[in-house]
Design an enzyme around this catalytic site. Structure first.
Site, short mmCIF file in Angstrom:
data_model
loop_
_atom_site.label_atom_id
_atom_site.label_comp_id
_atom_site.label_asym_id
_atom_site.label_seq_id
_atom_site.Cartn_x
_atom_site.Cartn_y
_atom_site.Cartn_z
N HIS A 104 -78.37 71.00 8.33
CA HIS A 104 -79.49 71.01 9.10
C HIS A 104 -78.92 70.80 10.65
O HIS A 104 -77.91 70.10 11.02
CB HIS A 104 -80.17 69.70 9.07
CG HIS A 104 -81.29 69.63 7.74
ND1 HIS A 104 -82.14 68.75 7.59
CD2 HIS A 104 -81.51 70.57 6.95
CE1 HIS A 104 -82.74 69.10 6.42
NE2 HIS A 104 -82.33 70.30 6.06
N TYR A 162 -89.23 62.52 11.80
CA TYR A 162 -89.38 61.11 11.96
C TYR A 162 -90.54 60.85 12.68
O TYR A 162 -90.56 61.32 13.93
CB TYR A 162 -88.22 60.44 12.87
CG TYR A 162 -86.87 60.47 12.31
CD1 TYR A 162 -86.04 61.53 12.02
CD2 TYR A 162 -86.33 58.91 11.74
CE1 TYR A 162 -85.01 61.51 11.25
CE2 TYR A 162 -85.08 58.98 11.26
CZ TYR A 162 -84.39 60.11 10.93
OH TYR A 162 -83.27 60.23 10.03
N PRO A 214 -81.59 51.78 7.53
CA PRO A 214 -81.48 53.41 7.25
C PRO A 214 -81.83 54.45 8.35
O PRO A 214 -81.75 55.64 8.16
CB PRO A 214 -81.95 53.65 5.79
CG PRO A 214 -83.11 52.47 5.62
CD PRO A 214 -82.55 51.50 6.54
N LYS A 248 -77.03 56.20 8.65
CA LYS A 248 -75.29 55.57 8.94
C LYS A 248 -74.84 55.17 7.97
O LYS A 248 -73.38 55.07 7.70
CB LYS A 248 -75.41 54.96 10.11
CG LYS A 248 -75.72 55.48 11.57
CD LYS A 248 -74.54 56.72 11.84
CE LYS A 248 -75.23 57.57 12.78
NZ LYS A 248 -74.59 59.13 12.52
N TYR A 294 -76.50 60.76 16.16
CA TYR A 294 -77.08 61.01 14.81
C TYR A 294 -75.81 62.01 13.87
O TYR A 294 -75.57 61.73 12.75
CB TYR A 294 -78.30 61.95 14.72
CG TYR A 294 -79.01 61.96 13.59
CD1 TYR A 294 -80.22 61.09 13.38
CD2 TYR A 294 -78.70 62.78 12.69
CE1 TYR A 294 -80.91 60.99 12.18
CE2 TYR A 294 -79.54 63.00 11.39
CZ TYR A 294 -80.54 61.93 11.17
OH TYR A 294 -81.26 62.02 10.22
C1 LIG Z 1 -82.03 50.82 -1.75
C2 LIG Z 1 -81.29 51.44 -0.63
C3 LIG Z 1 -81.52 52.37 0.08
C4 LIG Z 1 -80.71 53.00 1.26
N1 LIG Z 1 -81.01 54.14 1.77
C5 LIG Z 1 -80.17 54.95 2.77
C6 LIG Z 1 -80.59 55.97 3.41
O1 LIG Z 1 -81.67 56.59 3.27
N2 LIG Z 1 -79.79 56.39 4.48
C7 LIG Z 1 -78.51 55.75 4.66
O2 LIG Z 1 -77.67 56.16 5.49
N3 LIG Z 1 -77.95 54.77 3.92
C8 LIG Z 1 -79.12 54.19 3.08
N4 LIG Z 1 -78.63 53.05 2.46
C9 LIG Z 1 -77.26 52.44 2.58
C10 LIG Z 1 -76.25 53.35 1.66
O3 LIG Z 1 -76.60 53.59 0.68
C11 LIG Z 1 -74.84 52.47 1.79
O4 LIG Z 1 -74.65 52.13 3.08
C12 LIG Z 1 -73.91 53.02 0.87
O5 LIG Z 1 -74.08 53.06 -0.53
C13 LIG Z 1 -72.67 52.00 1.06
O6 LIG Z 1 -71.80 52.30 0.20
P1 LIG Z 1 -70.84 51.27 -0.40
O7 LIG Z 1 -69.81 52.04 -1.36
O8 LIG Z 1 -69.99 50.55 0.85
O9 LIG Z 1 -71.58 50.20 -1.24
P2 LIG Z 1 -72.45 50.31 -2.54
O10 LIG Z 1 -73.00 51.96 -2.65
O11 LIG Z 1 -73.43 49.27 -2.36
O12 LIG Z 1 -71.49 50.20 -3.59
C14 LIG Z 1 -71.23 48.91 -4.09
C15 LIG Z 1 -70.80 49.04 -5.70
O13 LIG Z 1 -70.28 47.74 -5.92
C16 LIG Z 1 -70.81 47.28 -7.15
N5 LIG Z 1 -70.39 45.87 -7.09
C17 LIG Z 1 -71.23 44.88 -6.57
N6 LIG Z 1 -70.76 43.79 -7.04
C18 LIG Z 1 -69.63 43.88 -7.57
C19 LIG Z 1 -68.78 43.16 -8.39
N7 LIG Z 1 -68.99 41.87 -8.19
N8 LIG Z 1 -67.79 43.56 -9.14
C20 LIG Z 1 -67.68 45.10 -9.12
N9 LIG Z 1 -68.56 45.89 -8.71
C21 LIG Z 1 -69.43 45.53 -8.09
C22 LIG Z 1 -72.04 47.80 -7.10
O14 LIG Z 1 -72.69 47.95 -8.23
C23 LIG Z 1 -72.01 49.07 -6.37
O15 LIG Z 1 -71.91 50.20 -7.31
C24 LIG Z 1 -79.25 52.56 1.28
C25 LIG Z 1 -78.80 51.36 0.63
C26 LIG Z 1 -79.97 50.94 -0.24
C27 LIG Z 1 -79.53 49.63 -1.07
#
Ligand SMILES: Cc1cc2nc3c(=O)[nH]c(=O)nc-3n(C[C@H](O)[C@H](O)[C@H](O)COP(=O)(O)OP(=O)(O)OC[C@H]3O[C@@H](n4cnc5c(N)ncnc54)[C@H](O)[C@@H]3O)c2cc1C
Length: 396
Positions: A74, A204, A295, A299, A386
């Site tokens: 995009h 948006y 969100p 980011k 962005y």
């Molecule tokens: C519902 C939702 C919608 C979102 N929508 C957007 C969006 O539209 N655009 C955007 O940019 N961002 C969005 N985000 C944010 C984005 O998805 C996150 O920033 C991203 O997933 C971060 O990745 P991560 O690996 O740091 O964490 P996560 O993806 O949260 O991964 C963490 C992992 O750790 C695991 N975990 C937790 N506790 C433990 C433990 N004690 N032991 C072992 N494993 C554990 C969890 O199950 C998970 O799989 C959204 C987040 C959520 C919650």
């Protein structure tokens, strides 16, 4: 059972999975533990917009076969307000930068498939996870595997990639962290719909009834959001009501919102959160474990990937006796984190209606939106934030 690895990774989201892959490319062993099942991780609906830097990182890591085939590039977004829809042209404003629409679920599937194909150690569905001995040079990761066996893994370093509700950030000793937090008085009701997007790029929409976003996951699947109250009951939102409210907030003469079966429906709270430093001894936080953004600026996923792009070479150096990059890890990441935190807050407050706000909020928001559309400097600022800034060098 007692074992040994170089890096213990808590959490199998994008941060943990990419870190285990980047470490493997450097010849570093890791054990990754995840509390959810593989099926759950691969189906969890979340983000879907990748910055150029994230795409380059995945491509450089040999992880972009499907992304390059299926990702949708995009070159801008639309801002809709006061009954008009205006295009922000990223390519023109930033000298060619773009974003790529590719669902987080697909990133996670690609990462899991690659780690397992490479013989990587991933334990899904673990319980009773613990990190301990954090004041030593050999911290310990404990967990019970899906078959019920208790494990204790001694690690040269542990990466806390376990999201906002994980165990690693709370394991920092009291007083070791400074935290900044802002909860917003609204949430997003998000749907995944089996219908081709009604737009070529994200819309948006600022509307007196509240914000709406038309996003997408592919040429056949749409992702749409409505601003709702944080305590909204999703049972109060049958499909017909959702489509009617979306149509109202996106209304534009000559344009129609295509409707289709809703595959997934959820409500996400909106929060800004930063904790610092992102390291205590040999425990390093990455991604949502250390910071959360609303969100609106797309980011969260990009920040998680950027953190581990810095962490992998820092751990490599640390394991070879060079502490410098590990010492710089937190400060290096936090620069990008704070820029994204500000941008996400700015987009959010410009586009959402605060419950109970007076007419002045509306006029200030509209003035800002007109400025973004009317000023090349203001539009460029939105576009460069962005599309994202180049990834920092991991060794610095
Ligand atoms: C519902 C939702 C919608 C979102 N929508 C957007 C969006 O539209 N655009 C955007 O940019 N961002 C969005 N985000 C944010 C984005 O998805 C996150 O920033 C991203 O997933 C971060 O990745 P991560 O690996 O740091 O964490 P996560 O993806 O949260 O991964 C963490 C992992 O750790 C695991 N975990 C937790 N506790 C433990 C433990 N004690 N032991 C072992 N494993 C554990 C969890 O199950 C998970 O799989 C959204 C987040 C959520 C919650």
């Amino acid at each position: 059972m007692r074992t040994r690895t170089q890096v213990g990774i808590v959490g199998g989201g994008p941060a943990g999975l990419l870190l285990s892959h980047l470490l493997a490319l450097r010849g570093i062993d890791s054990v990754l533990i995840e509390i959810r099942s593989r099926e759950y991780c691969e189906a969890r609906q979340r983000a879907g917009v990748l910055e150029d830097g994230s795409v380059a990182l995945l491509r450089d890591g040999g992880l972009a076969d499907r992304l390059d085939r299926q990702g949708l590039v995009h070159g801008g977004i639309y801002l809709q307000f006061e009954g008009q829809r205006q295009h922000i042209d990223f390519r023109d404003l930033t000298g060619g930068r773009t974003v790529t629409v590719y669902a987080q679920t697909e990133v996670v599937k690609d990462l899991i498939a690659r780690r397992l194909a490479d013989g990587g150690a991933i334990e899904f569905s673990v319980t009773d996870t613990e990190v301990a001995d954090l004041d030593t040079e050999l911290p310990v990761l404990r967990y019970t595997d899906a078959a019920g066996t208790r494990h204790e893994v001694s690690c040269d370093a542990i990466a806390g990639c376990d999201g906002f509700h994980g165990i690693c950030r709370p394991a920092f000793p009291s007083g070791a962290l400074t935290m900044w937090e802002r909860d917003y008085p609204y949430a997003w009701l998000g749907i995944l719909a089996d219908v081709p997007p009604s737009t070529d790029e994200l819309i948006y929409a600022h509307h007196p009834a509240g914000f709406a976003l038309h996003s997408l996951r592919s040429t056949t699947v749409s992702r749409l959001y409505l601003q709702v109250s944080p305590d909204e009951d999703i049972a109060e939102w049958p499909d017909d009501r959702i489509w009617a409210e979306l149509a109202r907030r996106f209304e534009l003469p000559g344009w129609a919102l295509q409707q289709g079966p809703i595959l997934d429906k959820s409500i996400t709270p909106m929060r800004s959160f930063v904790s610092a430093p992102m390291r205590y001894g040999r425990l390093f936080l990455a991604g949502d474990a250390a910071h959360i953004v609303p969100p609106t600026g797309a980011k969260g996923l990009n920040l998680a990937l950027a953190d581990v792009a810095v962490l992998a070479p820092a751990l490599d150096a640390l394991l070879h006796g060079d502490e410098q990059a590990a010492a710089n890890y937190s400060a290096t990441c936090l620069q990008r984190v704070w820029r994204s935190t500000h941008f996400s807050w700015w987009m959010t407050t410009m586009l959402h209606r605060t419950p109970g706000a007076d007419e002045m909020e509306m006029q200030l928001q509209l003035s800002q939106l007109r400025y973004v559309i009317g000023s090349r400097a203001a539009a460029t600022s939105l576009a460069e934030n962005y599309t994202g800034f180049p990834l920092p060098k991991g060794d610095g």
